[in-house]
Write a protein that holds these residues in place. Sequence first.
Motif, PDB file in Angstrom:
ATOM      1  N   GLY A   1       3.726  -3.956 -11.444  1.00 13.98           N
ATOM      2  CA  GLY A   1       5.139  -3.777 -11.171  1.00 13.98           C
ATOM      3  C   GLY A   1       5.506  -4.136  -9.740  1.00 13.98           C
ATOM      4  N   GLU A   2       6.818  -4.120  -9.449  1.00 14.60           N
ATOM      5  CA  GLU A   2       7.295  -4.434  -8.109  1.00 14.60           C
ATOM      6  C   GLU A   2       8.619  -3.722  -7.873  1.00 14.60           C
ATOM      7  OE1 GLU A   2       9.580  -8.638  -9.090  1.00 14.60           O
ATOM      8  OE2 GLU A   2       7.541  -8.686  -8.261  1.00 14.60           O
ATOM      9  N   GLY A   3       8.982  -3.616  -6.591  1.00 12.06           N
ATOM     10  CA  GLY A   3      10.229  -2.966  -6.217  1.00 12.06           C
ATOM     11  C   GLY A   3      10.052  -1.619  -5.552  1.00 12.06           C
ATOM     12  N   ALA A   4       8.806  -1.134  -5.463  1.00 19.76           N
ATOM     13  CA  ALA A   4       8.559   0.162  -4.834  1.00 19.76           C
ATOM     14  C   ALA A   4       8.257  -0.019  -3.349  1.00 19.76           C
ATOM     15  CB  ALA A   4       7.404   0.885  -5.523  1.00 19.76           C
ATOM     16  N   TYR A   5       8.298   1.084  -2.634  1.00 21.91           N
ATOM     17  CA  TYR A   5       7.957   1.076  -1.209  1.00 21.91           C
ATOM     18  C   TYR A   5       7.145   2.317  -0.879  1.00 21.91           C
ATOM     19  CZ  TYR A   5      11.563   4.640  -0.508  1.00 21.91           C
ATOM     20  OH  TYR A   5      12.292   5.808  -0.584  1.00 21.91           O
ATOM     21  N   THR A   6       6.414   2.236   0.206  1.00 22.04           N
ATOM     22  CA  THR A   6       5.781   3.392   0.830  1.00 22.04           C
ATOM     23  C   THR A   6       6.320   3.489   2.253  1.00 22.04           C
ATOM     24  OG1 THR A   6       3.729   3.493  -0.446  1.00 22.04           O
ATOM     25  CG2 THR A   6       3.620   4.281   1.792  1.00 22.04           C
ATOM     26  N   ALA A   7       6.659   4.692   2.674  1.00 26.43           N
ATOM     27  CA  ALA A   7       7.088   4.925   4.052  1.00 26.43           C
ATOM     28  C   ALA A   7       6.033   5.768   4.757  1.00 26.43           C
ATOM     29  CB  ALA A   7       8.437   5.642   4.080  1.00 26.43           C
ATOM     30  N   VAL A   8       5.618   5.327   5.940  1.00 26.87           N
ATOM     31  CA  VAL A   8       4.606   6.027   6.725  1.00 26.87           C
ATOM     32  C   VAL A   8       5.175   6.293   8.105  1.00 26.87           C
ATOM     33  CG1 VAL A   8       2.269   5.951   7.690  1.00 26.87           C
ATOM     34  CG2 VAL A   8       2.731   4.905   5.468  1.00 26.87           C
ATOM     35  N   ASP A   9       5.320   7.573   8.435  1.00 29.06           N
ATOM     36  CA  ASP A   9       5.856   7.974   9.740  1.00 29.06           C
ATOM     37  C   ASP A   9       7.105   7.191  10.121  1.00 29.06           C
ATOM     38  OD1 ASP A   9       4.248  10.107  10.271  1.00 29.06           O
ATOM     39  OD2 ASP A   9       2.917   9.069  11.671  1.00 29.06           O
ATOM     40  N   GLY A  10       8.029   7.067   9.161  1.00 31.98           N
ATOM     41  CA  GLY A  10       9.327   6.492   9.468  1.00 31.98           C
ATOM     42  C   GLY A  10       9.447   4.991   9.318  1.00 31.98           C
ATOM     43  N   GLU A  11       8.407   4.318   8.803  1.00 34.01           N
ATOM     44  CA  GLU A  11       8.505   2.879   8.563  1.00 34.01           C
ATOM     45  C   GLU A  11       8.144   2.585   7.110  1.00 34.01           C
ATOM     46  OE1 GLU A  11       6.456  -1.385   9.785  1.00 34.01           O
ATOM     47  OE2 GLU A  11       6.244   0.301  11.158  1.00 34.01           O
ATOM     48  N   ARG A  12       8.993   1.803   6.451  1.00 32.58           N
ATOM     49  CA  ARG A  12       8.741   1.441   5.065  1.00 32.58           C
ATOM     50  C   ARG A  12       8.006   0.109   4.979  1.00 32.58           C
ATOM     51  NH1 ARG A  12      14.234   2.683   1.477  1.00 32.58           N
ATOM     52  NH2 ARG A  12      14.272   4.954   1.822  1.00 32.58           N
ATOM     53  N   THR A  13       7.255  -0.039   3.880  1.00 30.92           N
ATOM     54  CA  THR A  13       6.714  -1.340   3.522  1.00 30.92           C
ATOM     55  C   THR A  13       6.934  -1.540   2.033  1.00 30.92           C
ATOM     56  OG1 THR A  13       4.782  -2.795   3.588  1.00 30.92           O
ATOM     57  CG2 THR A  13       4.359  -0.493   3.080  1.00 30.92           C
ATOM     58  N   THR A  14       7.439  -2.701   1.666  1.00 29.17           N
ATOM     59  CA  THR A  14       7.624  -3.031   0.265  1.00 29.17           C
ATOM     60  C   THR A  14       6.267  -3.313  -0.358  1.00 29.17           C
ATOM     61  OG1 THR A  14       9.789  -3.975   0.738  1.00 29.17           O
ATOM     62  CG2 THR A  14       8.761  -4.595  -1.351  1.00 29.17           C
ATOM     63  N   MET A  15       6.010  -2.702  -1.505  1.00 28.70           N
ATOM     64  CA  MET A  15       4.696  -2.780  -2.132  1.00 28.70           C
ATOM     65  C   MET A  15       4.636  -3.959  -3.092  1.00 28.70           C
ATOM     66  SD  MET A  15       4.313   1.322  -2.903  1.00 28.70           S
ATOM     67  CE  MET A  15       2.537   1.422  -3.084  1.00 28.70           C
ATOM     68  N   LYS A  16       3.738  -4.878  -2.834  1.00 27.08           N
ATOM     69  CA  LYS A  16       3.530  -6.036  -3.701  1.00 27.08           C
ATOM     70  C   LYS A  16       2.133  -5.959  -4.309  1.00 27.08           C
ATOM     71  CE  LYS A  16       6.511  -9.061  -0.923  1.00 27.08           C
ATOM     72  NZ  LYS A  16       6.798  -8.112   0.149  1.00 27.08           N
ATOM     73  N   ARG A  17       1.962  -6.570  -5.472  1.00 31.72           N
ATOM     74  CA  ARG A  17       0.684  -6.471  -6.173  1.00 31.72           C
ATOM     75  C   ARG A  17      -0.462  -6.957  -5.282  1.00 31.72           C
ATOM     76  NH1 ARG A  17      -3.108  -8.919  -9.244  1.00 31.72           N
ATOM     77  NH2 ARG A  17      -4.063  -7.527 -10.788  1.00 31.72           N
ATOM     78  N   GLY A  18      -1.525  -6.173  -5.249  1.00 28.38           N
ATOM     79  CA  GLY A  18      -2.697  -6.512  -4.459  1.00 28.38           C
ATOM     80  C   GLY A  18      -2.636  -6.043  -3.032  1.00 28.38           C
ATOM     81  N   ASP A  19      -1.472  -5.582  -2.565  1.00 28.96           N
ATOM     82  CA  ASP A  19      -1.377  -5.082  -1.193  1.00 28.96           C
ATOM     83  C   ASP A  19      -2.238  -3.834  -1.033  1.00 28.96           C
ATOM     84  OD1 ASP A  19       0.385  -7.088  -0.603  1.00 28.96           O
ATOM     85  OD2 ASP A  19       2.141  -5.792  -0.340  1.00 28.96           O
ATOM     86  N   PHE A  20      -2.912  -3.768   0.094  1.00 29.53           N
ATOM     87  CA  PHE A  20      -3.743  -2.617   0.471  1.00 29.53           C
ATOM     88  C   PHE A  20      -2.953  -1.848   1.526  1.00 29.53           C
ATOM     89  CE2 PHE A  20      -7.315  -1.614   3.666  1.00 29.53           C
ATOM     90  CZ  PHE A  20      -7.433  -0.310   3.240  1.00 29.53           C
TER      91      PHE A  20
END
Length: 348
Positions: free
Chosen positions: A122-141
Motif C-alpha cells: 500500500g501507499e499514502g501513509a506516513y510516520t512522524a518522528v519527533d515532529g518530522e513526517r516521512t511519506t512511507m513508500k514500499r521498501g522504505d526502511f
Amino acid sequence: MNAQIQIDDTARQRAAYYDRISQSSLTPLWEVLGALVPKQPNSPAVGALWKYADIRDYVMEAGRLITAEEAERRVLILENPAMRGNSSITQTLYAGLQLILPGEIAPAHRHTQSALRLVLDGEGAYTAVDGERTTMKRGDFIITPAWTYHDHGNLGDTPVVWLDGLDIPLLRFFDAGFAEHGHTVAQSELRPEGDALARYGNNMLPMDFQQTSAQPTKVFVYPFARTRESLLSIARTAADPHMGHKLRFVNPATGASPMPTMGAFAQHLPAGFETQPYRSTDGTVYACLEGEGVAEINGEAFPFQPNDVFVVPSWHTLRLQARKDTILFSYSDRPAQQSLGLWREQKL
C-alpha cells in the motif's frame, strides 16, 4: 549387588538433599551446567516462514474488528512457532505486521524500545518522528529510535501494511522498558519532510553536531529507491559466495548501526545464484522485497516470494537460492552482540 545398592543409596541421598536445599531456593549447578554453558548456541527458536499471501486477509480482518486508536498499534505479532506466547520471533527480537487504514491515525507515543519499519503493502501513509513526517513508500526502511515520539497516519485511499521490528525481548530481559503516551494524538510539525535526510544523510552534518556510536541515527528514513540503486550498482562486480551482494545500513554520522541494539541489511541475489552455507550468532529476520527463491535453514526448505517474512535463529545454517533477481531486507541483534564481544560467524 553391593555396588548397585550403594548407587541406589547415593541417588536417594542426593534426591533428598536436592529436596531440602530447594526449600531455600537453591539449585545444584552440576545438574544444569551443560544447559547453562553449552558447547555451542542452542536456540529454542526454529526456522519459520510467514507467507504474506496467506496471512494478508487476517491483517485486513483486524482492520474491521478494531480501530487503530483503540488498539494503539494494530499489529499481528509473528511469533516463533517454538516460542508461542513470548511475543517474539527470536530470543531478542520482535516482529509484527502493522495495518493502518485510510484516514486513520495511530496515536503518538514513545518508548525505550527501538523500532524499525519496512513498508510492504500500500501507499499514502506516513510516520512522524519527533515532529518530522516521512511519506512511507514500499521498501522504505524507517526508524523510530528509542524514546522518540512517533505516530502514524494514512492520508491515502488504500490500506498500508508494514513490518515492525523491535528489540522488545531484549529490553524485557534487562527490565529496562519505559513508555509514555503523547499529549496529542498526532504530533505538531516541527520540521518539513526531508529535513533530517538533508541535514544528516548527504555526507554533511550541522556544524555543531557531535554523536557517539552508541546513539541512534538522526536519519530516520532510508528510501528503498536509494537502497535498490546501491545494490544494483555493486551487482556489476563479483558476488560474495556466502552473501551475494549485501550491504549494511549505517548511521552516516558515525558509521555505526542506525540503532545500538539492532542492525539492518539489504541483499541482492542474482537469478540462479546459490549462497554457500553460513551461520552466525545473531538470529535474523528476513523480508523479501523483490524476486523469489528458497531459504534453506538447517536443511529445511522455505520457498519465499515478495512480502514473505522468514527467520533464521542463532547458529542455524542458512543457504539462499534465488530463482529470480532477488532483494532481501533483514535485521538482527548483531550490534548488541558486537558491543558485548559476543558475535561470531562461520562461513562453511
